[in-house]
Design a protein around this motif. Sequence first.
Motif, short mmCIF file in Angstrom:
data_model
loop_
_atom_site.label_atom_id
_atom_site.label_comp_id
_atom_site.label_asym_id
_atom_site.label_seq_id
_atom_site.Cartn_x
_atom_site.Cartn_y
_atom_site.Cartn_z
N ASP A 115 0.84 -1.20 0.00
CA ASP A 115 0.00 0.00 0.00
C ASP A 115 0.88 1.26 0.00
OD1 ASP A 115 -1.78 2.05 0.45
OD2 ASP A 115 -2.80 1.08 2.13
N PRO A 116 0.69 2.14 -0.99
CA PRO A 116 1.51 3.37 -1.03
C PRO A 116 1.35 4.23 0.22
CG PRO A 116 0.33 3.03 -3.10
CD PRO A 116 -0.23 2.04 -2.13
N GLU A 117 0.23 4.09 0.92
CA GLU A 117 -0.01 4.90 2.12
C GLU A 117 0.70 4.33 3.35
OE1 GLU A 117 -1.63 7.78 2.04
OE2 GLU A 117 -1.84 7.49 -0.14
N ALA A 118 1.14 3.09 3.23
CA ALA A 118 1.82 2.45 4.38
C ALA A 118 3.24 2.98 4.49
CB ALA A 118 1.83 0.94 4.21
N SER A 119 3.67 3.22 5.73
CA SER A 119 5.03 3.71 5.95
C SER A 119 5.55 3.20 7.28
CB SER A 119 5.06 5.24 5.93
OG SER A 119 4.25 5.76 6.98
N GLY A 120 6.84 3.38 7.49
CA GLY A 120 7.44 3.02 8.77
C GLY A 120 7.26 1.56 9.12
N GLU A 121 6.94 1.29 10.38
CA GLU A 121 6.82 -0.07 10.88
C GLU A 121 5.68 -0.82 10.21
OE1 GLU A 121 7.91 -3.40 13.10
OE2 GLU A 121 8.95 -1.54 12.58
N LEU A 122 4.59 -0.14 9.87
CA LEU A 122 3.46 -0.79 9.21
C LEU A 122 3.88 -1.34 7.85
CD1 LEU A 122 0.44 -1.47 9.20
CD2 LEU A 122 0.01 0.77 8.17
N ARG A 123 4.62 -0.55 7.11
CA ARG A 123 5.10 -0.99 5.79
C ARG A 123 6.08 -2.15 5.94
NH1 ARG A 123 9.45 0.25 2.33
NH2 ARG A 123 8.88 0.45 0.12
N ARG A 124 6.96 -2.03 6.91
CA ARG A 124 7.97 -3.08 7.13
C ARG A 124 7.29 -4.40 7.49
NH1 ARG A 124 10.53 -5.24 11.41
NH2 ARG A 124 12.72 -5.83 11.19
N ARG A 125 6.29 -4.35 8.35
CA ARG A 125 5.61 -5.57 8.77
C ARG A 125 4.84 -6.20 7.62
NH1 ARG A 125 3.03 -4.43 14.80
NH2 ARG A 125 5.03 -4.18 15.90
N ALA A 126 4.28 -5.39 6.75
CA ALA A 126 3.54 -5.92 5.61
C ALA A 126 4.47 -6.69 4.68
CB ALA A 126 2.85 -4.78 4.86
N ILE A 127 5.64 -6.13 4.41
CA ILE A 127 6.61 -6.79 3.53
C ILE A 127 7.16 -8.05 4.20
CG2 ILE A 127 8.83 -6.53 2.36
CD1 ILE A 127 8.19 -3.48 2.27
N ALA A 128 7.52 -7.93 5.49
CA ALA A 128 8.06 -9.08 6.21
C ALA A 128 7.04 -10.21 6.27
CB ALA A 128 8.46 -8.66 7.62
N GLY A 129 5.77 -9.87 6.46
CA GLY A 129 4.74 -10.90 6.52
C GLY A 129 4.56 -11.61 5.20
N ALA A 130 4.61 -10.87 4.10
CA ALA A 130 4.49 -11.49 2.78
C ALA A 130 5.65 -12.43 2.52
CB ALA A 130 4.42 -10.40 1.71
N LEU A 131 6.85 -12.02 2.89
CA LEU A 131 8.02 -12.88 2.69
C LEU A 131 7.95 -14.12 3.57
CD1 LEU A 131 10.80 -10.16 2.46
CD2 LEU A 131 10.10 -11.73 0.63
N ALA A 132 7.51 -13.97 4.81
CA ALA A 132 7.39 -15.11 5.71
C ALA A 132 6.41 -16.13 5.15
CB ALA A 132 6.96 -14.65 7.10
N ARG A 133 5.30 -15.67 4.61
CA ARG A 133 4.31 -16.59 4.02
C ARG A 133 4.89 -17.31 2.82
NH1 ARG A 133 1.07 -12.16 5.47
NH2 ARG A 133 1.14 -11.27 3.38
N HIS A 134 5.69 -16.58 2.03
CA HIS A 134 6.32 -17.21 0.86
C HIS A 134 7.32 -18.28 1.28
CE1 HIS A 134 8.00 -17.63 -3.14
NE2 HIS A 134 9.20 -17.40 -2.65
N TYR A 135 8.18 -17.95 2.24
CA TYR A 135 9.16 -18.91 2.71
C TYR A 135 8.47 -20.13 3.33
CZ TYR A 135 13.48 -16.21 2.02
OH TYR A 135 14.56 -15.56 1.47
N LYS A 136 7.41 -19.91 4.06
CA LYS A 136 6.67 -21.01 4.68
C LYS A 136 6.05 -21.91 3.62
CE LYS A 136 2.84 -21.94 7.87
NZ LYS A 136 2.01 -22.67 6.89
N ARG A 137 5.39 -21.31 2.64
CA ARG A 137 4.73 -22.07 1.58
C ARG A 137 5.76 -22.90 0.79
NH1 ARG A 137 2.16 -18.15 -0.05
NH2 ARG A 137 3.58 -17.41 -1.68
#
Length: 241
Positions: A115-137
């Motif tokens: 989301d372009p409106e996401a910034s800081g820790e919210l943005r970081r968590r969104a990206i980290a969560g997507a990567l974690a799901r990919h690595y898990k899958r």
Amino acid sequence: MTQPARIRLDEHEIDYVLLRSRRRTIGFTIGRDGLTVTAPQRVSLREIEGALQQKSHWILSKLAAWAERPRQRELAYESGEMLPWLGGELRLQVEPRGIRTTLRREGDRVLVTVDPEASGELRRRAIAGALARHYKREGEQFMAPRVAQFAARLDRPLRKVVVRDQKRRWGSCAADGTIRLNWRLMGFPEVLVDYVCAHEAAHLVEPNHSAAFWNTVARLMPDWKLHREQMRREADLWTWG
């Protein structure tokens, strides 16, 4: 209870953490954070310092070895960053687009939209969560068949393999035959992933870390000691935050 302490060993001032416990002997642990001494409640500080002096050569050599290791790398989840992947690397590309966080893999590139409106820790968590799901899958598809092969070689039933987030353990084996693995293993070379899979499969035969257990590991992976040492060297080179 823990407390900071200091001792002079062969002209070196060494800081350490003293931990009192119910164990019967004095133990020493050396890692990236330095020296930790675990001692029984009844043991005096004088006895502890005597034990440290006796082990001074070993302690100083281990501390020196840790000092020479590469610095721990913390992922920032920014475009252009290289992510560990099965002994190699994937390049992360982040694009501010759309509302939902998505991930697409293209060869050795991972594209994450956020989301372009996401910034800081919210943005970081969104990206980290997507990567974690990919690595898990991907980890489920990659590691489960390996564990099954090791279990079959031992002629032991395997209930299921679960790949999940585990902060402190690479794997575990439950009494019902369920093996759980850490998705972060997908950042290690394949041979180290195999070592952990073999290690946990061996627990289907031997639940503890007795000599019989390591003999079982050796049946699956004769050079397991080399891989265990490599795992110890590389285990904390990355921190996913």
